[in-house]
Structure formats: C-alpha cells, structure tokens
Design a protein around this motif. Structure first.
Motif, PDB file in Angstrom:
ATOM      1  N   ALA C   8       0.833  -1.201   0.000  1.00 28.22           N
ATOM      2  CA  ALA C   8       0.000   0.000   0.000  1.00 28.22           C
ATOM      3  C   ALA C   8       0.867   1.250   0.000  1.00 28.22           C
ATOM      4  O   ALA C   8       0.647   2.197  -0.762  1.00 28.22           O
ATOM      5  N   LEU C   9       1.904   1.224   0.845  1.00 23.86           N
ATOM      6  CA  LEU C   9       2.779   2.389   0.977  1.00 23.86           C
ATOM      7  C   LEU C   9       3.489   2.679  -0.340  1.00 23.86           C
ATOM      8  O   LEU C   9       3.416   3.782  -0.895  1.00 23.86           O
ATOM      9  N   TYR C  10       4.170   1.658  -0.855  1.00 24.25           N
ATOM     10  CA  TYR C  10       4.939   1.880  -2.070  1.00 24.25           C
ATOM     11  C   TYR C  10       4.032   2.122  -3.271  1.00 24.25           C
ATOM     12  O   TYR C  10       4.367   2.896  -4.166  1.00 24.25           O
ATOM     13  N   GLY C  11       2.871   1.449  -3.244  1.00 24.17           N
ATOM     14  CA  GLY C  11       1.929   1.669  -4.340  1.00 24.17           C
ATOM     15  C   GLY C  11       1.497   3.120  -4.400  1.00 24.17           C
ATOM     16  O   GLY C  11       1.509   3.753  -5.458  1.00 24.17           O
ATOM     17  N   THR C  12       1.157   3.680  -3.237  1.00 28.77           N
ATOM     18  CA  THR C  12       0.755   5.085  -3.178  1.00 28.77           C
ATOM     19  C   THR C  12       1.879   5.983  -3.659  1.00 28.77           C
ATOM     20  O   THR C  12       1.679   6.895  -4.465  1.00 28.77           O
ATOM     21  N   LEU C  13       3.085   5.685  -3.143  1.00 35.14           N
ATOM     22  CA  LEU C  13       4.249   6.496  -3.518  1.00 35.14           C
ATOM     23  C   LEU C  13       4.463   6.482  -5.029  1.00 35.14           C
ATOM     24  O   LEU C  13       4.616   7.534  -5.661  1.00 35.14           O
ATOM     25  N   ILE C  14       4.457   5.279  -5.586  1.00 36.52           N
ATOM     26  CA  ILE C  14       4.762   5.153  -7.011  1.00 36.52           C
ATOM     27  C   ILE C  14       3.671   5.815  -7.843  1.00 36.52           C
ATOM     28  O   ILE C  14       3.950   6.541  -8.810  1.00 36.52           O
ATOM     29  N   ALA C  15       2.409   5.599  -7.418  1.00 39.38           N
ATOM     30  CA  ALA C  15       1.312   6.209  -8.181  1.00 39.38           C
ATOM     31  C   ALA C  15       1.415   7.725  -8.143  1.00 39.38           C
ATOM     32  O   ALA C  15       1.258   8.399  -9.167  1.00 39.38           O
ATOM     33  N   THR C  16       1.723   8.275  -6.952  1.00 43.33           N
ATOM     34  CA  THR C  16       1.861   9.728  -6.841  1.00 43.33           C
ATOM     35  C   THR C  16       2.998  10.222  -7.719  1.00 43.33           C
ATOM     36  O   THR C  16       2.862  11.222  -8.435  1.00 43.33           O
ATOM     37  N   ALA C  17       4.121   9.499  -7.662  1.00 37.85           N
ATOM     38  CA  ALA C  17       5.271   9.906  -8.465  1.00 37.85           C
ATOM     39  C   ALA C  17       4.909   9.897  -9.943  1.00 37.85           C
ATOM     40  O   ALA C  17       5.244  10.831 -10.686  1.00 37.85           O
ATOM     41  N   ILE C  18       4.204   8.853 -10.364  1.00 30.82           N
ATOM     42  CA  ILE C  18       3.853   8.753 -11.787  1.00 30.82           C
ATOM     43  C   ILE C  18       2.932   9.904 -12.184  1.00 30.82           C
ATOM     44  O   ILE C  18       3.141  10.565 -13.214  1.00 30.82           O
ATOM     45  N   LEU C  19       1.946  10.180 -11.338  1.00 26.79           N
ATOM     46  CA  LEU C  19       0.999  11.242 -11.705  1.00 26.79           C
ATOM     47  C   LEU C  19       1.681  12.603 -11.736  1.00 26.79           C
ATOM     48  O   LEU C  19       1.404  13.427 -12.612  1.00 26.79           O
ATOM     49  N   SER C  20       2.619  12.838 -10.795  1.00 27.55           N
ATOM     50  CA  SER C  20       3.311  14.133 -10.836  1.00 27.55           C
ATOM     51  C   SER C  20       4.213  14.212 -12.056  1.00 27.55           C
ATOM     52  O   SER C  20       4.321  15.270 -12.689  1.00 27.55           O
ATOM     53  N   THR C  21       4.861  13.091 -12.380  1.00 27.03           N
ATOM     54  CA  THR C  21       5.702  13.084 -13.574  1.00 27.03           C
ATOM     55  C   THR C  21       4.876  13.413 -14.802  1.00 27.03           C
ATOM     56  O   THR C  21       5.335  14.102 -15.714  1.00 27.03           O
ATOM     57  N   ILE C  22       3.642  12.915 -14.797  1.00 25.96           N
ATOM     58  CA  ILE C  22       2.797  13.149 -15.963  1.00 25.96           C
ATOM     59  C   ILE C  22       2.447  14.618 -16.091  1.00 25.96           C
ATOM     60  O   ILE C  22       2.435  15.169 -17.200  1.00 25.96           O
ATOM     61  N   ALA C  23       2.192  15.270 -14.938  1.00 23.05           N
ATOM     62  CA  ALA C  23       1.899  16.704 -15.014  1.00 23.05           C
ATOM     63  C   ALA C  23       3.051  17.422 -15.695  1.00 23.05           C
ATOM     64  O   ALA C  23       2.862  18.232 -16.612  1.00 23.05           O
ATOM     65  N   MET C  24       4.271  17.084 -15.281  1.00 24.51           N
ATOM     66  CA  MET C  24       5.420  17.715 -15.909  1.00 24.51           C
ATOM     67  C   MET C  24       5.593  17.217 -17.340  1.00 24.51           C
ATOM     68  O   MET C  24       6.087  17.934 -18.209  1.00 24.51           O
ATOM     69  N   LEU C  78     -18.348   4.670 -15.459  1.00 27.44           N
ATOM     70  CA  LEU C  78     -17.350   3.708 -15.000  1.00 27.44           C
ATOM     71  C   LEU C  78     -16.088   3.747 -15.859  1.00 27.44           C
ATOM     72  O   LEU C  78     -14.973   3.581 -15.361  1.00 27.44           O
ATOM     73  N   ALA C  79     -16.271   3.990 -17.165  1.00 24.73           N
ATOM     74  CA  ALA C  79     -15.172   3.824 -18.117  1.00 24.73           C
ATOM     75  C   ALA C  79     -13.918   4.632 -17.763  1.00 24.73           C
ATOM     76  O   ALA C  79     -12.823   4.062 -17.713  1.00 24.73           O
ATOM     77  N   PRO C  80     -14.028   5.948 -17.482  1.00 23.23           N
ATOM     78  CA  PRO C  80     -12.788   6.691 -17.223  1.00 23.23           C
ATOM     79  C   PRO C  80     -12.046   6.210 -15.978  1.00 23.23           C
ATOM     80  O   PRO C  80     -10.814   6.152 -15.980  1.00 23.23           O
ATOM     81  N   ILE C  81     -12.821   5.820 -14.958  1.00 24.68           N
ATOM     82  CA  ILE C  81     -12.166   5.339 -13.738  1.00 24.68           C
ATOM     83  C   ILE C  81     -11.410   4.055 -14.032  1.00 24.68           C
ATOM     84  O   ILE C  81     -10.236   3.890 -13.676  1.00 24.68           O
ATOM     85  N   LEU C  82     -12.092   3.132 -14.733  1.00 30.79           N
ATOM     86  CA  LEU C  82     -11.446   1.872 -15.066  1.00 30.79           C
ATOM     87  C   LEU C  82     -10.202   2.108 -15.906  1.00 30.79           C
ATOM     88  O   LEU C  82      -9.190   1.426 -15.736  1.00 30.79           O
ATOM     89  N   ALA C  83     -10.270   3.081 -16.800  1.00 30.34           N
ATOM     90  CA  ALA C  83      -9.122   3.337 -17.679  1.00 30.34           C
ATOM     91  C   ALA C  83      -7.902   3.718 -16.847  1.00 30.34           C
ATOM     92  O   ALA C  83      -6.800   3.211 -17.068  1.00 30.34           O
ATOM     93  N   VAL C  84      -8.112   4.601 -15.857  1.00 31.43           N
ATOM     94  CA  VAL C  84      -6.977   5.009 -15.028  1.00 31.43           C
ATOM     95  C   VAL C  84      -6.487   3.838 -14.198  1.00 31.43           C
ATOM     96  O   VAL C  84      -5.276   3.590 -14.077  1.00 31.43           O
ATOM     97  N   VAL C  85      -7.438   3.071 -13.640  1.00 36.38           N
ATOM     98  CA  VAL C  85      -7.039   1.943 -12.799  1.00 36.38           C
ATOM     99  C   VAL C  85      -6.209   0.951 -13.603  1.00 36.38           C
ATOM    100  O   VAL C  85      -5.141   0.506 -13.169  1.00 36.38           O
ATOM    101  N   CYS C  86      -6.692   0.621 -14.817  1.00 39.53           N
ATOM    102  CA  CYS C  86      -5.974  -0.370 -15.619  1.00 39.53           C
ATOM    103  C   CYS C  86      -4.587   0.124 -15.990  1.00 39.53           C
ATOM    104  O   CYS C  86      -3.621  -0.634 -15.967  1.00 39.53           O
ATOM    105  N   SER C  87      -4.482   1.417 -16.344  1.00 42.53           N
ATOM    106  CA  SER C  87      -3.167   1.863 -16.791  1.00 42.53           C
ATOM    107  C   SER C  87      -2.217   2.032 -15.609  1.00 42.53           C
ATOM    108  O   SER C  87      -1.021   1.782 -15.735  1.00 42.53           O
ATOM    109  N   LEU C  88      -2.752   2.432 -14.442  1.00 46.41           N
ATOM    110  CA  LEU C  88      -1.868   2.559 -13.276  1.00 46.41           C
ATOM    111  C   LEU C  88      -1.511   1.186 -12.706  1.00 46.41           C
ATOM    112  O   LEU C  88      -0.432   1.006 -12.152  1.00 46.41           O
ATOM    113  N   GLY C  89      -2.442   0.227 -12.850  1.00 48.09           N
ATOM    114  CA  GLY C  89      -2.236  -1.090 -12.249  1.00 48.09           C
ATOM    115  C   GLY C  89      -0.977  -1.769 -12.732  1.00 48.09           C
ATOM    116  O   GLY C  89      -0.324  -2.492 -11.974  1.00 48.09           O
TER     117      GLY C  89
END
Lengths: 188, 183, 324
Positions: C8-24, C78-89
């Motif tokens: 859970a910890l690392y998953g949150t960290l990695i997801a946050t890092a990925i999303l911030s990287t995407i903003a940049m 449902l579709a947009p949520i699933l899309a993010v979940v699948c790509s982040l998963g």
C-alpha cells in the motif's frame, strides 16, 4: 524501404528543428511593424470649421455591400459656425461585426466625411461594443490616426487619365480609333 | 485472516455471475461476465495460484471477453443502447442447471486427494512449466492439437464459398449499353 | 500483513510519483512539440510556462459535466475510472530500484499483460455507453487494434522472459544487472524485440502513428467524443499514464531497469524511463498516422512473424548456452 527512409527523415527534421530558435513573436508583448497602408476601424472626421463633415447624402449606406451602415439625415440648417446653410446628419451607426473592410464607403464619400484609421481594431467582449455610433466614430477621429485614403483622394487616383492619353495615342496611329476605353469603364 | 479476501472474491464472483444471467441487457451481461472472471482470478490469487490467476485474466478477460464484446458490437442489430438478452424456457434451464450442479458436486466430492495440503507458494511457475512439458506432455500436446483443429475449423467455416465459375453468374451489362442497343 | 502495508505504501508512492511526472510530462510535451515546430510552446503561466499543466487541469475540472441523454449512465461513468485503474495497475510490478516496488509478483509479466489487456473494457464501455457513432467506431478500432497488437507485444515480452528464465520483472532486471542488458546483448533477439515492443506499446496506448482510434480528422475524438470535464481528464490522464508506464516497462525489460554504474538504481531507472518517454513524444510529433489497413498489415504480416522468429532465436540462444 522507402517508409523507413521517410521515417528517419521526419525524425531528423523534427529533432533539428527542436534546437533551432523559435520564430514565434509573442503578439501582445511584441508587436511587429505594421504595413504603411494598414487600416482597420472607421472615423467621422470634422470639417475645417470643426463641425462633423458628413452631410447625410446616403452614398455610403447605399454602396455598402454588407449593409452595416445606417444613417438618418437631419435636413438643411444654418450652420452655427459659418452661418451658411448646409445638410446635417442626425444618426450614423456602423456595425463593425459585419463589416468586410472593403473601404467602398470611403471611396464614394464626396465630402471626405468617413475615413479608415490606422490603429488595429480592439477586441470587444460584447457584440454591442462592435457597433460604432456617431459618438464613438467622432472619438475615433480625435484619438486615432486617419489613413491616407479619403473620398476625394481615392476618386482622383482612380479617375481615367484625360489630357495626356490622347497625346500618347497620337504617337501610334494604329490605336487612334480606340482611345483607351478600358480605364474609362473603371470609374465608379 | 485469509478467509476474508477469499470470501470477498467469492461474493463478487457469485454476485456478478448472477447478474450475468439476470441482466436484461446483453452488453451489461457481458461486462458482468468480465467481473465474474476477474473474481475467479482473484480466488486463484488468494489460494496462491498466481500463475493460474494471471493466465485467467490474460486469456479469459483479455481474450474471451474481448471477443464476446466484439461479437456483440458487430453482429447485433441495435437501435440505441438496448441490446436485449432474451431468456426462454426457465423451467428447462433450471432443470439442466440443477442436474449440472449435482454432477459437478458429485465429481468434486468423489475426486480423491482433495484434502491433501495445498502446494503453497513453493509451486513456482517453473514447476508448472516443467510439469506441463514433462509429466503431462501428452495432455499438453493433445490440447494444442485440439486448439489447432478448432482454429482450422473456424477458418473453414468462416471462409466465403465462391460460386464456382464466378464471372458468368453475375454478367454485368451497363445500363447505357442496353439503352444504346435499344435505340 | 507486513507485505500488505508495504504494498500500500509503495503503491501510493509510485502512483503519486507517476501522476506528478505526468503533469510535468504534459508541460514537456507541449514545449517539445512547440520547439519541433519552431514555436515557443506555453510561456505565460508560470516561469517558462511551467505551471501550464495545473492551468490545464483546473480548466478541465471546472468544465460542465455533460452526459448525453441516451447514454448508458453506468458504463459511461465507470469507463474513465477503469481506464486510469488499468493503466496505473501495470506499474504495481515494475521495480524502480531493487527495493522500490509495490508488489514483487512471481508472475509479474503475466500481470502486466493481463492488466494491459483489461484496457479493452473501459474502451468498450466508453464507446458503447456514450451512444455516439464516433465513440462506437473509435472503440471498435481501438479494440481491434489492441487485440491485434497484443500478439506482437506478448511475443516481444516473451523474449526477455525466455532469455532470463523468469516471469517476474524484478527477476528479469536482476538477471540483466548480473549479465547484460537485453537490448545490447544478445543483440539479435534483444534489439528487434525491443523495437517490436516499442511499436506494440505505442499501438496499445493509441499514440501516433497508431492513433487510428481517435483520429481527429475522421472520428472527432474517438471514445472520448462525449466526455467532458473531470471524466475527460481521467481519460487524458490514463493515456499519459499508459505511455509512462509502458516506457518504464520497456526500460525494465530491455534496458536493465535500475542497473547502472555510479548512481543509485532509482536514478538510472528514472533516466531510462524518461528517455523512452521522450522518444515516444519525438515519434509522436514527427510521424503521420497509419491508415487502418496499413496498421493491420504491419501487425500481422511483419511484427507477428518477426516476433515468433525472435522467440525461436532466443529459445535457441538459451538452449545452446549462449547466456554465459
């Protein structure tokens, strides 16, 4: 194989471009010099006595292809400045939102009462802001620089040549029978 | 502790399986089927069979589900979103389901060695691979032959049958030529 | 339980890092694309336009959420949520350093392929649920494309699996750290396999030159035609996540992941991932879109047979002891 070559070429082109100086001019911050004959909005200038020059002859309203000019003649009155009788105008409205900028209204004006101005148009936030009434048009005449073209100047420029043309034609007798009819047709 | 995720996965699977058969809309039924298959994969994962879980997701959801959806999209005539899933013969279907359940329950209870200890996390993918191409190589090969046969069969069925001499049957005369001949 | 907390910890960290990287990444893409076309790109919001992604996101979130009257509301939402979940998963099993990994699955490669394959469902749900012909056509194209390109993708990913003898991504990276990167040696199955992986990944994330599913000139915006506001943002984000995670996967599978001299593993992994990310945008802004039939021909008559051949070559390499 051609596809691979083209792909490589495309990739090279974009990468080379990425390290070139961008050619963009950031418009509101940097304004490039405008052409000498650039003109945009309109103005109703005063005559030499300080009165509005328009006499309400309706020539511009009639020629306007997009019918954006609406005016109401005010009839003849004695001028308070000179004391002579002349025609006045009550109302003059020009809707810039539909104007195509053809400058025909300026060309037909015999009293040089409408001119175009050289400042670029100002974007408006409401459609009503683009409708220029007399007040705005007269303010434009005071605040902005008028362009070179006025009715008399433009008409003079486009007049068919009179005196010199037959003299030139005499030098070549072959064309004597048809003394340059083409320019004559162009007069408005 | 392990029974909580197991129970959750089982609940999701059962619920979505019910929705598959009860849903009046074919598209919804197909998507619920996807969730049911995902729940099954989760069950496998909870039980330590991660390879099986992965294959379940890859093949059933990535393959079967997708084909189902494409099939619905391409074959169904639909006006708007409602793709009705007609279900007929509730009584007969019920009888067949009960019979099937009975057979499966009997087969499972009659299978020897079910109460043996689970393989646990030691059963790695490598072991499964070795078992597949070692001990069970015959079954593996038979299954692959079966799949090959199925694929060939599908191609044969799907191939368009050409009318034998196919230029003669559709002799095409342009309308203008006919008019000219008449005049 | 410990593992759960770690995940859970690392998953949150990695997801946050990925999303911030995407903003940049959005800022970078706009800037980079601008420079490629000799424009400036964003300049107004923040220094050098650095705050542009935030302006974009705020703008998108402010927009009205419009749902078509005849939409299938459940699927549509449902579709947009699933899309993010699948790509982040997919990011869950990618090792960003020897220790930074959300879940070191034994069957990581299967997880990646399986979750990647799930992207079909949100695509379908969006296309069908919108009740719009462009969305449906886009969904059909996207599904056809992702099913087709799934084949070369699996074949290309199997090359490092066969060469290293491991289905776990961290195992593959560790093997490369011990021996050599697959894109470098053995060069024959390695480098072509990477190229096929890269192309298939572009196709799976609907990037130019494979963006037939959302070809603006013919399909308005494909499956996202009817989406506005936050839901559109999610789709937009999912696409970038897909690209970034795909780059990370490529870096891990073919370029040795966190392996590299002089610097901590994380730095190398980030460097490699971002290099591939930039490469994707370079390709995106340089090439033209394929036609649908060219797309399928490339997949089935070139990439798939080559992929099978590469798989055979790598099997032969392992069998005849080329590894050591």
């Amino acid at each position: 194989m051609g596809y691979f070559n083209d792909t490589a070429k495309a990739l090279r082109t974009t990468m080379v471009n990425a390290f070139r100086e961008p050619v963009t001019q950031e418009f509101p911050l940097v304004i490039r010099p405008r052409a000498e004959r650039f003109r945009a909005s309109f103005a109703l200038p005063d005559d030499e006595h300080g009165e509005v020059a328009c006499i309400g002859c309706l020539a511009c309203e009639r020629i306007c292809p997009s019918r954006v000019i609406k005016m109401k003649s005010g009839g003849k009155k004695d001028s308070p400045v000179t004391g002579k009788k002349r025609a006045y105008i009550d109302e003059f409205v020009l809707d810039l939102s539909a104007c195509i900028g053809c400058e025909l209204c300026v060309q037909v004006c015999n009293s040089d009462a409408i001119v175009m101005v050289r400042q670029p148009e100002v974007p408006a936030f409401a459609r009503e802001d683009l409708v220029l009434d007399m007040e705005k048009l007269r303010a434009n005449a005071k605040l902005k620089t008028a362009s070179w073209g006025t009715g008399t100047r433009l008409q003079e420029m486009q007049e068919p040549p009179k005196a010199e043309k037959p003299a030139v034609a005499k030098a070549s007798p072959a064309t004597e029978t048809a003394p340059a009819p083409a320019p004559a047709k162009e007069t408005v | 502790m392990e029974s909580i995720p197991f129970g959750l996965a089982a609940l999701v699977t059962l619920f979505s399986a019910l929705r598959v058969v009860r849903s009046p809309n074919l598209v919804h039924a197909a998507l619920w089927l996807g969730l049911a298959l995902l729940g099954t994969a989760a069950l496998f994962a909870v039980l330590g069979a991660s390879f099986l879980a992965g294959v379940q997701v890859l093949l059933y959801i990535g393959g079967v589900m997708t084909l189902t959806l494409v099939g619905i999209m391409i074959t169904r005539r639909h006006d708007g979103l409602n793709v009705p899933a007609e279900s007929i013969g509730h009584v007969r279907a019920g009888v067949v389901s009960v019979a099937l359940f009975a057979v499966l329950a009997w087969a499972i209870s009659a299978t020897p060695g079910l109460d043996a200890a689970p393989l646990g996390p030691d059963a790695t993918t490598q072991d499964i691979g070795h078992a597949l191409v070692g001990t069970h190589v015959l079954a593996f090969e038979v299954v692959s032959m079966l799949l090959l046969a199925a694929m060939l069969g599908a191609i044969v069925i799907a191939r368009r049958k050409d009318p034998a001499p196919h230029a003669v049957t559709h002799l095409h005369v342009p309308a203008t030529a006919v008019r000219e001949a008449a005049e | 339980m410990n593992e759960l907390v770690h995940g859970a910890l690392y998953g949150t960290l990695i997801a946050t890092a990925i999303l911030s990287t995407i903003a940049m990444g959005i800022w970078f893409e706009r800037k980079f694309a601008g420079r490629m076309q000799q424009r400036l790109g964003p300049t107004i919001v923040g220094p050098a336009g650095l705050l542009q992604p935030f302006a974009d996101i705020i703008k998108l979130l402010q927009k009205e959420d419009i749902v078509p009257r005849d939409a299938d509301r459940g699927l549509f939402d449902l579709a947009p949520i699933l899309a993010v979940v699948c790509s982040l998963g997919v990011a869950a099993v990618i090792p960003f350093s020897p220790s930074i990994i959300a879940s070191d699955l034994d069957v990581g490669v299967l997880w990646v392929l399986g979750i990647g394959g799930l992207m079909v469902i949100p695509t379908f749900a969006a296309g069908w649920g919108s009740n719009n012909k462009f969305a449906l056509l886009g969904a059909m194209r996207a599904i056809a494309q992702s099913v087709s390109y799934g084949v070369p993708l699996v074949l290309a990913v199997l090359v490092p699996v066969v060469l290293s003898g491991s289905l776990s991504i961290s195992g593959i990276v560790a093997w490369q750290a011990q021996h050599h990167w697959f894109a470098v040696w053995p060069i024959v199955p390695g480098l072509p396999a990477f190229v096929i992986f890269f192309l298939a990944m572009l196709a799976e994330s609907n990037r130019i030159p494979f963006d037939i599913p959302e070809a603006e000139s013919e399909l308005v915006a494909g499956i996202t035609t009817e989406y506005t506001g936050a839901k559109f943002t999610l789709f937009y984000m999912a696409e970038y996540v897909h690209t970034l995670v795909g780059s990370a996967l490529g870096a891990a599978l073919f370029f040795g992941g966190w392996d590299g001299p002089f610097a901590p593993g994380l730095h190398w992994m980030v460097l490699k991932t971002l290099t591939l990310f930039v490469l994707i945008y370079w390709v995106r802004w340089s090439l033209l879109r394929f036609r649908a039939d060219q797309l399928m021909r490339l997949c089935w008559t070139w990439l798939t047979p080559i992929g099978v051949a590469l798989l055979l070559v790598s099997a032969a390499w392992v069998t005849f002891g080329g590894t050591n």
